[in-house]
Structure formats: structure tokens, C-alpha cells
Design a protein around this motif. Structure first.
Motif, PDB file in Angstrom:
ATOM      1  N   ARG A  30     -33.589  67.541 134.565  1.00 31.11           N
ATOM      2  CA  ARG A  30     -33.561  68.105 135.922  1.00 31.11           C
ATOM      3  C   ARG A  30     -32.300  67.677 136.668  1.00 31.11           C
ATOM      4  N   ASP A  31     -31.923  66.397 136.518  1.00 25.24           N
ATOM      5  CA  ASP A  31     -30.733  65.893 137.213  1.00 25.24           C
ATOM      6  C   ASP A  31     -29.462  66.594 136.708  1.00 25.24           C
ATOM      7  N   LEU A  32     -29.368  66.783 135.392  1.00 27.83           N
ATOM      8  CA  LEU A  32     -28.173  67.424 134.837  1.00 27.83           C
ATOM      9  C   LEU A  32     -28.112  68.904 135.200  1.00 27.83           C
ATOM     10  N   GLU A  33     -29.272  69.504 135.378  1.00 24.43           N
ATOM     11  CA  GLU A  33     -29.284  70.883 135.887  1.00 24.43           C
ATOM     12  C   GLU A  33     -28.772  70.910 137.320  1.00 24.43           C
ATOM     13  N   ARG A  34     -29.233  69.949 138.116  1.00 27.23           N
ATOM     14  CA  ARG A  34     -28.790  69.873 139.519  1.00 27.23           C
ATOM     15  C   ARG A  34     -27.287  69.632 139.614  1.00 27.23           C
ATOM     16  N   LEU A  35     -26.735  68.855 138.675  1.00 23.38           N
ATOM     17  CA  LEU A  35     -25.302  68.538 138.681  1.00 23.38           C
ATOM     18  C   LEU A  35     -24.448  69.652 138.083  1.00 23.38           C
ATOM     19  N   GLY A  36     -25.086  70.693 137.559  1.00 23.85           N
ATOM     20  CA  GLY A  36     -24.330  71.822 137.030  1.00 23.85           C
ATOM     21  C   GLY A  36     -23.933  71.707 135.577  1.00 23.85           C
ATOM     22  N   VAL A  37     -24.439  70.681 134.865  1.00 22.03           N
ATOM     23  CA  VAL A  37     -24.143  70.559 133.436  1.00 22.03           C
ATOM     24  C   VAL A  37     -24.713  71.751 132.683  1.00 22.03           C
ATOM     25  N   ILE A  38     -25.897  72.201 133.088  1.00 25.19           N
ATOM     26  CA  ILE A  38     -26.498  73.406 132.527  1.00 25.19           C
ATOM     27  C   ILE A  38     -26.732  74.394 133.667  1.00 25.19           C
TER      28      ILE A  38
END
Length: 258
Positions: A30-38
């Protein structure tokens, strides 16, 4: 180890599926989605996240890319790779390989320079006072400007062994050796604070031998970064080629959240 990415692009993956396949925790996904990684996951009718295999590939690619270039640059690159053509995206990844190869070459050149300095110190008669140089002579021998030597002096990296009443600097053999090590380290990509720390270590722990150990550690780190990038290769390719594929159809029936 994580397993292969399974399922078709039309079958949405739950957060728990993505976490298992990528090796991240649910919160990290969820955090990496929020950061735009995915890219943002689609949402089902009841609000649950619906991922695709491309999300898993992007997360795996991020792990290797972050190890190679750092997390901030990795996030930026992945966001750009998802919008670029295959040609441009492949060139960006190739540039990272080229950068790592250049860093390795610079560290090897620095290692050879330090090895040569050490060998010269073992030559009988080396280090005579008659070998002292003026600032202009030393700058010419090193391929730097006199102002660079004066800056290094201000930073405590290289100190002339004698300054005349007319402010003319004279560099004896120890100062010349130190200047050559600074050139080697700067050429290997070390910033001024790191060079200062290394030079302090040289004075405390034994000269060129410590520089060699430091450079060996740098080469080991570069190798580890290169291996991480290689491991991410297939996942990076999947992310790049997904841009050229047709968009996935809307998520199917609602599924329990992971």
C-alpha cells in the motif's frame, strides 16, 4: 524467494496476492502504491483494490532498481518507465548499467593509482626533500588547477609542508603522495566529506593500505548493485513492455480483500 507471477491480466489480484508474489508486506504494498512505485490499483464495486501481474513485476523491479540507484531515483524511474516508449525506457535502464560500469572503472583506476603510490614509496631513495614541488608544478603533475590544491588545503585534505614569507607553497613527498590519493579518490566518485574522512583514516591507520581497503569495499558495493539490477531485469522488461499492451478490462466480480 517469491514465486512466478500467475494469473491472467483479466483476473484481479488481491493485496495479499501481490504481497506474497513480490515479497513485500501488505502495508508495504500500500505504501509503495501511495509513493507511485506502482500505478494506482483499480477498485472493485465494494472498494477493494484489484491489482494485475504488472503491479507485482513493478514491485520486484523496484527492489533491484532501488538497490542499484537508491529508492528516490528508483521511484522516479519506474514512474517514467510506465509512460515511455520501449526504446526510451530500455535506454534508461541501459544508462544505469553504463553508470555502474563507469563507477567500477573509476574505482579500479583509483586502486591502480594508490597501488603505484605505495610501490613508489618502497623505492630506495624515494621521498627526498629535493623532490618537493611548487603548487604550480604539483597542479601540472596531477592535472588539476592550483586553485583546486588551495581548496583542498582549506578542506584539510592536502597541506603544503612549507610556505615561504612570500606565501609560496612547497609540497614535499608526503604531501605529494596525499594529493595523488585525493585525486584518485575524487576520480572514483568520492565527495569532499568522504575524502576528508578517508584521509583522516590514512593518517591514523597506515596510509595507502587503508585507501586500498576502502576502494575494495567500494568495488564490492558496486558489484552488489550491479547484481541487484541484473536480478530485476526480467521484471523491468515486463513493466516496460506492459506499456505497449492494451489496457486491462474492468475488474471481475468482487473478491475478499487480502
Amino acid at each position: 524467494m517469491t514465486g512466478p507471477v500467475s494469473g491472467s491480466r483479466r483476473a484481479p489480484l488481491r493485496t495479499v496476492d501481490v504481497a506474497r508474489a513480490s515479497g513485500y508486506s501488505l502495508q508495504q504494498v500500500r505504501d509503495l502504491e501511495r509513493l507511485g512505485v506502482i500505478p494506482p490499483a483499480a477498485r472493485s464495486g465494494n472498494g477493494h483494490r484489484c491489482y494485475t501481474p504488472v503491479h507485482v513485476h513493478a514491485l520486484r523491479a523496484y527492489r533491484g532498481l532501488a538497490a542499484a540507484v537508491g529508492p528516490v531515483e528508483a521511484r522516479r524511474m519506474l514512474a517514467e518507465l510506465r509512460t515511455e516508449t520501449i526504446t526510451t525506457a530500455a535506454a534508461a535502464i541501459n544508462a544505469v548499467h553504463v553508470r555502474l560500469a563507469r563507477e567500477r572503472d573509476e574505482a579500479l583506476r583509483a586502486q591502480r593509482a594508490v597501488r603505484a603510490i605505495r610501490a613508489e614509496a618502497d623505492v630506495p631513495g624515494a621521498g627526498r626533500e629535493s623532490d618537493a614541488m611548487t603548487i604550480t608544478e604539483l597542479a601540472g603533475a596531477l592535472g588539476v588547477r592550483p586553485s583546486t590544491l588551495r581548496f583542498w588545503e582549506q578542506e584539510g585534505l592536502v597541506t603544503p609542508e612549507r610556505v615561504t614569507s612570500l606565501r609560496a607553497r612547497r609540497y614535499g613527498p608526503p604531501a605529494i603522495g596525499a594529493a595523488r590519493i585525493v585525486v584518485a579518490l575524487r576520480g572514483a566518485g568520492y565527495g569532499i566529506p568522504a575524502v576528508r574522512e578517508i584521509m583522516d583514516s590514512l593518517h591514523r591507520f597506515g596510509g595507502p593500505e587503508e585507501a586500498q581497503r576502502i576502494l575494495r569495499r567500494r568495488l564490492d558495493r558496486i558489484a552488489a548493485r550491479a547484481v541487484a539490477l541484473l536480478r530485476a531485469g526480467a521484471d523491468l522488461a515486463a513493466v516496460i513492455t506492459s506499456v505497449q499492451e492494451p489496457a486491462s478490462s474492468p475488474p471481475g466480480p468482487d473478491r475478499p480483500a487480502g
